[in-house]
Scaffold this motif. Structure first.
Motif, mmCIF file in Angstrom:
data_model
loop_
_atom_site.group_PDB
_atom_site.id
_atom_site.type_symbol
_atom_site.label_atom_id
_atom_site.label_comp_id
_atom_site.label_asym_id
_atom_site.label_seq_id
_atom_site.Cartn_x
_atom_site.Cartn_y
_atom_site.Cartn_z
ATOM 1 N N ILE A 247 117.575 -20.851 107.468
ATOM 2 C CA ILE A 247 118.849 -20.659 108.161
ATOM 3 C C ILE A 247 118.713 -21.265 109.556
ATOM 4 C CG2 ILE A 247 120.456 -18.961 109.097
ATOM 5 C CD1 ILE A 247 119.566 -17.105 106.793
ATOM 6 N N GLU A 248 119.687 -22.071 109.942
ATOM 7 C CA GLU A 248 119.640 -22.788 111.216
ATOM 8 C C GLU A 248 120.094 -21.882 112.363
ATOM 9 O OE1 GLU A 248 121.442 -26.745 110.862
ATOM 10 O OE2 GLU A 248 121.310 -26.430 108.702
ATOM 11 N N THR A 249 119.138 -21.227 112.997
ATOM 12 C CA THR A 249 119.439 -20.332 114.113
ATOM 13 C C THR A 249 119.076 -20.941 115.459
ATOM 14 O OG1 THR A 249 117.251 -19.308 114.013
ATOM 15 C CG2 THR A 249 119.000 -18.293 112.678
ATOM 16 N N GLY A 250 118.177 -21.936 115.447
ATOM 17 C CA GLY A 250 117.711 -22.511 116.695
ATOM 18 C C GLY A 250 116.628 -21.687 117.368
ATOM 19 N N VAL A 251 116.156 -20.659 116.674
ATOM 20 C CA VAL A 251 115.121 -19.772 117.204
ATOM 21 C C VAL A 251 114.003 -19.687 116.168
ATOM 22 C CG1 VAL A 251 114.606 -17.410 117.937
ATOM 23 C CG2 VAL A 251 116.825 -18.426 118.464
ATOM 24 N N CYS A 252 112.771 -19.810 116.624
ATOM 25 C CA CYS A 252 111.637 -19.658 115.717
ATOM 26 C C CYS A 252 111.487 -18.182 115.372
ATOM 27 C CB CYS A 252 110.364 -20.194 116.370
ATOM 28 S SG CYS A 252 108.950 -20.001 115.291
ATOM 29 N N ASP A 253 111.590 -17.874 114.095
ATOM 30 C CA ASP A 253 111.514 -16.494 113.657
ATOM 31 C C ASP A 253 110.701 -16.405 112.366
ATOM 32 O OD1 ASP A 253 113.245 -17.628 111.802
ATOM 33 O OD2 ASP A 253 114.999 -16.524 112.485
ATOM 34 N N PHE A 254 110.610 -15.203 111.826
ATOM 35 C CA PHE A 254 109.835 -14.944 110.617
ATOM 36 C C PHE A 254 110.290 -15.838 109.470
ATOM 37 C CE2 PHE A 254 109.345 -12.674 106.591
ATOM 38 C CZ PHE A 254 107.983 -12.427 106.575
ATOM 39 N N GLN A 255 111.596 -15.965 109.285
ATOM 40 C CA GLN A 255 112.131 -16.751 108.182
ATOM 41 C C GLN A 255 111.783 -18.225 108.348
ATOM 42 O OE1 GLN A 255 115.461 -18.659 108.016
ATOM 43 N NE2 GLN A 255 115.804 -18.571 105.844
ATOM 44 N N SER A 256 111.822 -18.722 109.569
ATOM 45 C CA SER A 256 111.487 -20.122 109.837
ATOM 46 C C SER A 256 110.008 -20.387 109.553
ATOM 47 C CB SER A 256 111.783 -20.478 111.294
ATOM 48 O OG SER A 256 113.136 -20.299 111.578
ATOM 49 N N VAL A 257 109.149 -19.490 110.032
ATOM 50 C CA VAL A 257 107.711 -19.629 109.807
ATOM 51 C C VAL A 257 107.407 -19.593 108.310
ATOM 52 C CG1 VAL A 257 105.486 -18.471 110.130
ATOM 53 C CG2 VAL A 257 107.012 -18.795 112.073
ATOM 54 N N THR A 258 108.078 -18.725 107.575
ATOM 55 C CA THR A 258 107.889 -18.647 106.128
ATOM 56 C C THR A 258 108.294 -19.951 105.458
ATOM 57 O OG1 THR A 258 108.264 -16.258 106.153
ATOM 58 C CG2 THR A 258 108.527 -17.374 104.030
ATOM 59 N N ALA A 259 109.428 -20.517 105.866
ATOM 60 C CA ALA A 259 109.899 -21.784 105.287
ATOM 61 C C ALA A 259 108.922 -22.914 105.584
ATOM 62 C CB ALA A 259 111.289 -22.116 105.820
ATOM 63 N N ASP B 232 100.050 -22.903 107.729
ATOM 64 C CA ASP B 232 99.932 -21.871 108.753
ATOM 65 C C ASP B 232 101.258 -21.514 109.411
ATOM 66 O OD1 ASP B 232 100.370 -24.130 110.285
ATOM 67 O OD2 ASP B 232 98.395 -24.111 111.245
ATOM 68 N N GLY B 233 102.337 -22.202 109.023
ATOM 69 C CA GLY B 233 103.655 -21.903 109.587
ATOM 70 C C GLY B 233 103.898 -22.471 110.971
ATOM 71 N N LYS B 234 102.954 -23.258 111.471
ATOM 72 C CA LYS B 234 103.088 -23.812 112.824
ATOM 73 C C LYS B 234 103.709 -25.206 112.779
ATOM 74 C CE LYS B 234 99.126 -21.173 114.407
ATOM 75 N NZ LYS B 234 97.733 -21.223 114.868
ATOM 76 N N PHE B 235 104.594 -25.486 113.748
ATOM 77 C CA PHE B 235 105.224 -26.799 113.858
ATOM 78 C C PHE B 235 104.315 -27.698 114.697
ATOM 79 C CE2 PHE B 235 109.405 -24.253 114.637
ATOM 80 C CZ PHE B 235 109.414 -23.778 113.356
ATOM 81 N N GLY B 236 103.121 -27.959 114.227
ATOM 82 C CA GLY B 236 102.166 -28.761 114.979
ATOM 83 C C GLY B 236 102.354 -30.244 114.743
ATOM 84 N N PRO B 237 101.499 -31.066 115.334
ATOM 85 C CA PRO B 237 101.649 -32.521 115.227
ATOM 86 C C PRO B 237 101.549 -33.032 113.794
ATOM 87 C CG PRO B 237 99.793 -31.940 116.681
ATOM 88 C CD PRO B 237 100.414 -30.671 116.212
ATOM 89 N N ILE C 55 114.647 -27.096 116.880
ATOM 90 C CA ILE C 55 114.304 -26.029 115.927
ATOM 91 C C ILE C 55 115.309 -25.998 114.783
ATOM 92 C CG2 ILE C 55 114.057 -23.530 115.617
ATOM 93 C CD1 ILE C 55 112.916 -23.469 118.487
ATOM 94 N N ARG C 56 116.584 -26.197 115.075
ATOM 95 C CA ARG C 56 117.596 -26.236 114.004
ATOM 96 C C ARG C 56 117.334 -27.393 113.048
ATOM 97 N NH1 ARG C 56 120.681 -24.295 118.161
ATOM 98 N NH2 ARG C 56 121.400 -26.337 118.823
ATOM 99 N N ILE C 57 116.904 -28.537 113.574
ATOM 100 C CA ILE C 57 116.581 -29.685 112.716
ATOM 101 C C ILE C 57 115.409 -29.334 111.801
ATOM 102 C CG2 ILE C 57 115.643 -32.035 112.711
ATOM 103 C CD1 ILE C 57 117.328 -32.464 115.326
ATOM 104 N N ILE C 58 114.377 -28.733 112.363
ATOM 105 C CA ILE C 58 113.218 -28.310 111.565
ATOM 106 C C ILE C 58 113.663 -27.296 110.512
ATOM 107 C CG2 ILE C 58 111.025 -27.052 111.634
ATOM 108 C CD1 ILE C 58 110.680 -28.271 114.525
ATOM 109 N N GLN C 59 114.464 -26.314 110.921
ATOM 110 C CA GLN C 59 114.926 -25.287 109.984
ATOM 111 C C GLN C 59 115.745 -25.903 108.861
ATOM 112 O OE1 GLN C 59 116.810 -22.902 113.015
ATOM 113 N NE2 GLN C 59 115.204 -21.332 112.897
ATOM 114 N N LYS C 60 116.606 -26.845 109.184
ATOM 115 C CA LYS C 60 117.433 -27.485 108.157
ATOM 116 C C LYS C 60 116.558 -28.223 107.159
ATOM 117 C CE LYS C 60 121.337 -30.543 107.473
ATOM 118 N NZ LYS C 60 122.459 -31.224 108.127
ATOM 119 N N ARG C 61 115.590 -28.957 107.656
ATOM 120 C CA ARG C 61 114.686 -29.731 106.795
ATOM 121 C C ARG C 61 113.840 -28.826 105.909
ATOM 122 N NH1 ARG C 61 112.355 -33.107 103.877
ATOM 123 N NH2 ARG C 61 111.247 -34.889 104.685
ATOM 124 N N MET C 62 113.511 -27.650 106.415
ATOM 125 C CA MET C 62 112.671 -26.708 105.680
ATOM 126 C C MET C 62 113.479 -25.798 104.756
ATOM 127 S SD MET C 62 109.659 -27.374 106.631
ATOM 128 C CE MET C 62 109.124 -28.568 107.820
#
Length: 81
Positions: A40-52, A69-74, A30-37
């Protein structure tokens, strides 16, 4: 008063967070996804991550369109990797 559109948006965010959490990605993944997006790298899927993720998915700079859609799908992860 809360409008229908606001309720739908909130439900979409909650749906994306729920979807991403059910994928059981590690905190490191999740932190890798957050960094790429650019989130903020929290390691938790949250509102800010979905928005990014949503904003990244709808970027017009992409050659292959994605459903925003904010989903980390395939599809999203396949392009991200």
């Amino acid at each position: 008063m809360i409008g229908v559109e606001q309720v739908i948006n909130a439900l979409n965010y909650l749906s994306a967070i729920d979807y991403n959490q059910k994928k059981y990605y590690s905190g490191k993944a999740i932190r890798i996804i957050q960094k790429r997006m650019g989130a903020i790298e929290t390691g938790v899927c949250d509102f800010q991550s979905v928005t990014a993720v949503y904003n990244w998915q709808r970027s017009v700079m992409r050659l292959r369109p994605l459903t925003a859609d904010g989903k980390f799908g395939p599809g999203t992860l396949g392009i991200l990797i």
